[in-house]
Design an enzyme around this catalytic site. Structure first.
Site, mmCIF file in Angstrom:
data_model
loop_
_atom_site.group_PDB
_atom_site.id
_atom_site.type_symbol
_atom_site.label_atom_id
_atom_site.label_comp_id
_atom_site.label_asym_id
_atom_site.label_seq_id
_atom_site.Cartn_x
_atom_site.Cartn_y
_atom_site.Cartn_z
ATOM 1 N N ASP A 133 0.823 -1.204 0.000
ATOM 2 C CA ASP A 133 0.000 0.000 0.000
ATOM 3 C C ASP A 133 0.872 1.275 0.000
ATOM 4 O O ASP A 133 1.910 1.308 0.660
ATOM 5 C CB ASP A 133 -0.865 -0.066 1.281
ATOM 6 C CG ASP A 133 -1.811 1.097 1.451
ATOM 7 O OD1 ASP A 133 -2.330 1.596 0.440
ATOM 8 O OD2 ASP A 133 -2.050 1.486 2.619
ATOM 9 N N HIS A 134 0.426 2.284 -0.721
ATOM 10 C CA HIS A 134 1.110 3.588 -0.752
ATOM 11 C C HIS A 134 2.607 3.487 -0.992
ATOM 12 O O HIS A 134 3.403 4.065 -0.240
ATOM 13 C CB HIS A 134 0.868 4.376 0.552
ATOM 14 C CG HIS A 134 -0.437 5.081 0.561
ATOM 15 N ND1 HIS A 134 -0.696 6.197 -0.193
ATOM 16 C CD2 HIS A 134 -1.609 4.792 1.195
ATOM 17 C CE1 HIS A 134 -1.953 6.581 -0.001
ATOM 18 N NE2 HIS A 134 -2.530 5.730 0.809
ATOM 19 N N HIS A 149 -7.345 10.337 5.165
ATOM 20 C CA HIS A 149 -6.674 9.306 5.970
ATOM 21 C C HIS A 149 -6.803 9.642 7.461
ATOM 22 O O HIS A 149 -6.997 10.805 7.816
ATOM 23 C CB HIS A 149 -5.188 9.245 5.604
ATOM 24 C CG HIS A 149 -4.928 8.688 4.235
ATOM 25 N ND1 HIS A 149 -4.399 9.430 3.224
ATOM 26 C CD2 HIS A 149 -5.143 7.456 3.721
ATOM 27 C CE1 HIS A 149 -4.284 8.682 2.138
ATOM 28 N NE2 HIS A 149 -4.732 7.477 2.403
ATOM 29 N N GLY A 150 -6.674 8.650 8.299
ATOM 30 C CA GLY A 150 -6.682 8.877 9.745
ATOM 31 C C GLY A 150 -8.091 9.022 10.286
ATOM 32 O O GLY A 150 -9.040 8.476 9.731
ATOM 33 N N GLY A 196 -8.872 5.812 3.447
ATOM 34 C CA GLY A 196 -9.427 6.554 4.575
ATOM 35 C C GLY A 196 -10.757 5.993 5.022
ATOM 36 O O GLY A 196 -11.717 6.727 5.238
ATOM 37 N N GLY A 197 -10.833 4.673 5.169
ATOM 38 C CA GLY A 197 -12.095 4.020 5.498
ATOM 39 C C GLY A 197 -12.380 3.892 6.986
ATOM 40 O O GLY A 197 -13.186 3.062 7.386
ATOM 41 N N SER A 198 -11.722 4.696 7.819
ATOM 42 C CA SER A 198 -11.962 4.617 9.268
ATOM 43 C C SER A 198 -12.853 5.761 9.711
ATOM 44 O O SER A 198 -12.423 6.911 9.699
ATOM 45 C CB SER A 198 -10.631 4.674 10.038
ATOM 46 O OG SER A 198 -9.803 3.595 9.663
ATOM 47 N N ASN A 209 -9.850 0.727 2.060
ATOM 48 C CA ASN A 209 -8.692 0.617 2.946
ATOM 49 C C ASN A 209 -9.058 1.010 4.371
ATOM 50 O O ASN A 209 -9.629 2.086 4.591
ATOM 51 C CB ASN A 209 -7.588 1.561 2.478
ATOM 52 C CG ASN A 209 -6.882 1.062 1.231
ATOM 53 O OD1 ASN A 209 -7.304 0.090 0.603
ATOM 54 N ND2 ASN A 209 -5.808 1.725 0.870
ATOM 55 N N VAL A 210 -8.702 0.150 5.300
ATOM 56 C CA VAL A 210 -8.963 0.438 6.714
ATOM 57 C C VAL A 210 -7.680 0.206 7.500
ATOM 58 O O VAL A 210 -7.117 -0.891 7.480
ATOM 59 C CB VAL A 210 -10.084 -0.473 7.272
ATOM 60 C CG1 VAL A 210 -10.294 -0.206 8.764
ATOM 61 C CG2 VAL A 210 -11.386 -0.262 6.510
#
Ligand SMILES: [Zn+2]
Length: 275
Positions: A81-82, A177-178, A206-208, A227-228
């Site tokens: 990732d990234h 993100h975050g 940024g799935g949180s 993405n989590v």
């Protein structure tokens, strides 16, 4: 079983469900993730980002991800990732990742196209897939600064997708993100437009902290991979904090790390798959 990411995502995209991609930083988190996926009998993506390599080195983590994937009774893809540097992306491919992401979103458009195309070509030659990003996914605390100009443009996304031959596209649609300061409102119309023009599985970073309803709407508009990372870390931190209030054994700590990952991942997978 270990599979290429497109095997998981093409099906999800066609059938309109989402697959969780979880950043895992420890052996315990890997155990928890596999337990969640097998309990729900759903495909899963195990991933690690370049900024996490100080804590969780690629050479130690990827072989563990791969071994867990091969033993699993469900489809598992192993993703880098990234990816920020060519060297690390190549290392991830050589270690056996079934897909890699090149994050060139902060670079000028033509540089992002050129570098992504090069990495996609290399990944494909090694039998791996390539995720790319277009638009600016903000960082924690920046959501109020997000403006329409930072979002992914559907016409540019099509041009980018065709010229780079990337397999999946991460989009900027109001996601950050975050942790989110307030519940985010994703630009679902925009997701639908990008999906209509690109016609490839889209990725939501940024799935949180996104609500279940927003997740489902985004998936119905073309998001196939979510993405989590932060949600797992938050759950882990709060459980460890509670454990540390008393004297504890290592096995209890290990159990907490596994459970925090397992429960967070299960919850997200259920929402993404509509189960
Ligand atoms: Zn991301």
């Amino acid at each position: 079983m270990l599979v290429r990411m497109h095997e998981i995502l093409d099906e999800a995209y066609e059938r309109g469900y989402g697959v969780g991609a979880f950043n895992l930083l420890s052996m315990e988190a890997v155990k928890g993730a596999l337990r969640a996926a097998e309990a729900l009998q759903l495909p899963i993506i195990l991933q690690l980002a370049e900024v996490q390599l100080n804590d969780s080195p690629l050479e130690l983590m990827i072989p563990m991800f791969l071994d867990a994937a091969r033993r699993a009774s469900v489809k598992v893809a192993v993703h880098y990732d990234h990816g920020l540097t060519f060297g690390n992306i190549l290392k991830a491919i050589k270690l056996g990742c079934t897909s890699v992401m090149f994050d060139g979103a902060s670079e000028p458009f033509e540089d992002n196209v050129r570098k992504t195309a090069e990495i996609a070509k290399i990944a494909h030659a090694f039998g791996a897939d390539c995720e790319a990003e277009l638009g600016t996914v903000g960082s924690e605390g920046q959501e109020s600064l997000l403006s329409a100009g930072m979002f992914t443009d559907p016409a540019q996304a099509l041009d980018f997708s065709e010229r780079t031959e990337c397999d999946f596209l991460a989009v900027a649609v109001g996601n950050v993100h975050g942790n989110y300061a307030a519940e985010p409102a994703l630009q679902t119309d925009l997701i639908e437009q990008i999906s209509g023009s690109v016609k490839k599985p889209l990725v939501l970073h940024g799935g949180s902290g996104i609500s279940d309803a927003e997740f489902r709407k985004a998936i119905s508009c073309g998001i196939a991979k979510i993405n989590v990372c932060t949600a797992i870390l938050n759950e882990t931190n709060s459980r460890v904090k509670k454990l540390a209030e008393k004297k504890f054994k290592y096995s209890e700590l290990s159990n907490v790390l596994e459970e925090a990952a397992c429960s967070t991942i299960k919850r997200h997978m259920s929402v993404f798959s509509n189960r």
